[in-house]
Motif scaffolding. Structure first.
Motif, PDB file in Angstrom:
ATOM      1  N   PHE A 277      -3.349 -13.185   4.954  1.00 39.61           N
ATOM      2  CA  PHE A 277      -2.637 -11.965   5.305  1.00 39.61           C
ATOM      3  C   PHE A 277      -2.761 -11.622   6.779  1.00 39.61           C
ATOM      4  O   PHE A 277      -2.311 -10.565   7.201  1.00 39.61           O
ATOM      5  CB  PHE A 277      -3.150 -10.788   4.478  1.00 39.61           C
ATOM      6  CG  PHE A 277      -2.868 -10.926   3.010  1.00 39.61           C
ATOM      7  CD1 PHE A 277      -1.584 -10.852   2.527  1.00 39.61           C
ATOM      8  CD2 PHE A 277      -3.900 -11.135   2.114  1.00 39.61           C
ATOM      9  CE1 PHE A 277      -1.309 -10.980   1.178  1.00 39.61           C
ATOM     10  CE2 PHE A 277      -3.649 -11.262   0.764  1.00 39.61           C
ATOM     11  CZ  PHE A 277      -2.353 -11.188   0.291  1.00 39.61           C
TER      12      PHE A 277
ATOM     13  N   ILE B 142       0.559 -10.875   8.662  1.00 42.42           N
ATOM     14  CA  ILE B 142       1.340  -9.714   8.261  1.00 42.42           C
ATOM     15  C   ILE B 142       0.753  -8.481   8.948  1.00 42.42           C
ATOM     16  O   ILE B 142      -0.466  -8.257   8.891  1.00 42.42           O
ATOM     17  CB  ILE B 142       1.328  -9.530   6.733  1.00 42.42           C
ATOM     18  CG1 ILE B 142       1.897 -10.771   6.059  1.00 42.42           C
ATOM     19  CG2 ILE B 142       2.128  -8.305   6.324  1.00 42.42           C
ATOM     20  CD1 ILE B 142       1.795 -10.747   4.554  1.00 42.42           C
TER      21      ILE B 142
ATOM     22  N   SER C  31      -0.539  -4.715   9.758  1.00 39.01           N
ATOM     23  CA  SER C  31      -1.299  -3.791   8.907  1.00 39.01           C
ATOM     24  C   SER C  31      -0.409  -2.746   8.253  1.00 39.01           C
ATOM     25  O   SER C  31      -0.601  -2.394   7.093  1.00 39.01           O
ATOM     26  CB  SER C  31      -2.380  -3.097   9.724  1.00 39.01           C
ATOM     27  OG  SER C  31      -3.277  -4.031  10.234  1.00 39.01           O
TER      28      SER C  31
ATOM     29  N   ALA D 289       2.639  -3.014   7.366  1.00 36.98           N
ATOM     30  CA  ALA D 289       3.407  -3.624   6.287  1.00 36.98           C
ATOM     31  C   ALA D 289       2.546  -3.764   5.033  1.00 36.98           C
ATOM     32  O   ALA D 289       3.010  -3.514   3.922  1.00 36.98           O
ATOM     33  CB  ALA D 289       3.945  -4.982   6.716  1.00 36.98           C
ATOM     34  N   LEU D 290       1.280  -4.148   5.219  1.00 39.53           N
ATOM     35  CA  LEU D 290       0.373  -4.254   4.072  1.00 39.53           C
ATOM     36  C   LEU D 290       0.140  -2.886   3.438  1.00 39.53           C
ATOM     37  O   LEU D 290       0.089  -2.758   2.211  1.00 39.53           O
ATOM     38  CB  LEU D 290      -0.958  -4.869   4.509  1.00 39.53           C
ATOM     39  CG  LEU D 290      -0.915  -6.345   4.886  1.00 39.53           C
ATOM     40  CD1 LEU D 290      -2.267  -6.785   5.427  1.00 39.53           C
ATOM     41  CD2 LEU D 290      -0.513  -7.185   3.707  1.00 39.53           C
TER      42      LEU D 290
ATOM     43  N   GLY E 290       2.245  -0.404   3.501  1.00 32.98           N
ATOM     44  CA  GLY E 290       3.491  -0.072   2.808  1.00 32.98           C
ATOM     45  C   GLY E 290       3.596  -0.760   1.466  1.00 32.98           C
ATOM     46  O   GLY E 290       3.993  -0.160   0.464  1.00 32.98           O
ATOM     47  N   ILE E 291       3.226  -2.031   1.423  1.00 29.92           N
ATOM     48  CA  ILE E 291       3.247  -2.778   0.165  1.00 29.92           C
ATOM     49  C   ILE E 291       2.278  -2.162  -0.831  1.00 29.92           C
ATOM     50  O   ILE E 291       2.594  -2.013  -2.016  1.00 29.92           O
ATOM     51  CB  ILE E 291       2.912  -4.266   0.417  1.00 29.92           C
ATOM     52  CG1 ILE E 291       4.041  -4.940   1.182  1.00 29.92           C
ATOM     53  CG2 ILE E 291       2.648  -4.998  -0.891  1.00 29.92           C
ATOM     54  CD1 ILE E 291       3.704  -6.326   1.689  1.00 29.92           C
ATOM     55  N   PHE E 292       1.093  -1.764  -0.350  1.00 30.89           N
ATOM     56  CA  PHE E 292       0.098  -1.137  -1.214  1.00 30.89           C
ATOM     57  C   PHE E 292       0.620   0.172  -1.780  1.00 30.89           C
ATOM     58  O   PHE E 292       0.490   0.433  -2.986  1.00 30.89           O
ATOM     59  CB  PHE E 292      -1.198  -0.899  -0.439  1.00 30.89           C
ATOM     60  CG  PHE E 292      -2.229  -0.152  -1.216  1.00 30.89           C
ATOM     61  CD1 PHE E 292      -2.952  -0.773  -2.218  1.00 30.89           C
ATOM     62  CD2 PHE E 292      -2.477   1.191  -0.959  1.00 30.89           C
ATOM     63  CE1 PHE E 292      -3.893  -0.088  -2.946  1.00 30.89           C
ATOM     64  CE2 PHE E 292      -3.410   1.887  -1.677  1.00 30.89           C
ATOM     65  CZ  PHE E 292      -4.128   1.248  -2.676  1.00 30.89           C
TER      66      PHE E 292
ATOM     67  N   VAL F  65       3.764   1.239  -2.125  1.00 33.52           N
ATOM     68  CA  VAL F  65       4.881   1.009  -3.048  1.00 33.52           C
ATOM     69  C   VAL F  65       4.365   0.480  -4.381  1.00 33.52           C
ATOM     70  O   VAL F  65       4.803   0.919  -5.457  1.00 33.52           O
ATOM     71  CB  VAL F  65       5.916   0.044  -2.423  1.00 33.52           C
ATOM     72  CG1 VAL F  65       6.921  -0.432  -3.449  1.00 33.52           C
ATOM     73  CG2 VAL F  65       6.622   0.718  -1.264  1.00 33.52           C
ATOM     74  N   SER F  66       3.410  -0.432  -4.330  1.00 28.86           N
ATOM     75  CA  SER F  66       2.827  -0.976  -5.566  1.00 28.86           C
ATOM     76  C   SER F  66       2.129   0.107  -6.365  1.00 28.86           C
ATOM     77  O   SER F  66       2.231   0.155  -7.592  1.00 28.86           O
ATOM     78  CB  SER F  66       1.841  -2.086  -5.238  1.00 28.86           C
ATOM     79  OG  SER F  66       2.475  -3.127  -4.560  1.00 28.86           O
TER      80      SER F  66
END
Length: 64
Positions: free
Chosen positions: A2, A5, A7, A9-10, A12-14, A16-17
């Motif tokens: 990772f 990628i 920080s 973006a990570l 944001g992914i967290f 959203v998940s």
């Protein structure tokens, strides 16, 4: 893995998940309540049966 990628973006992914997981749990609870009303079974009994099936499902799939 990772490190390429960014920080934000990570993060944001967290987020959203986390939102998707919370919404899925809400949908499951509402569905269990509706099933309880339709079949006149307590929500506790439905949750107990569902928990038993969901926790055994990975073991059954691996054993096949």
């Amino acid at each position: 893995m990772f490190s390429s990628i960014p920080s934000f973006a990570l993060l944001g992914i967290f987020l959203v998940s986390f939102f998707v997981l919370a919404k899925a749990a809400d949908i499951i609870v509402r569905a269990l309540v509706n099933l309880g009303v339709i079949f006149r079974v307590s929500i506790f009994a439905l949750s107990f049966i569902l928990l038993g099936l969901v926790t055994s499902l990975p073991e059954m799939l691996i054993g096949v």
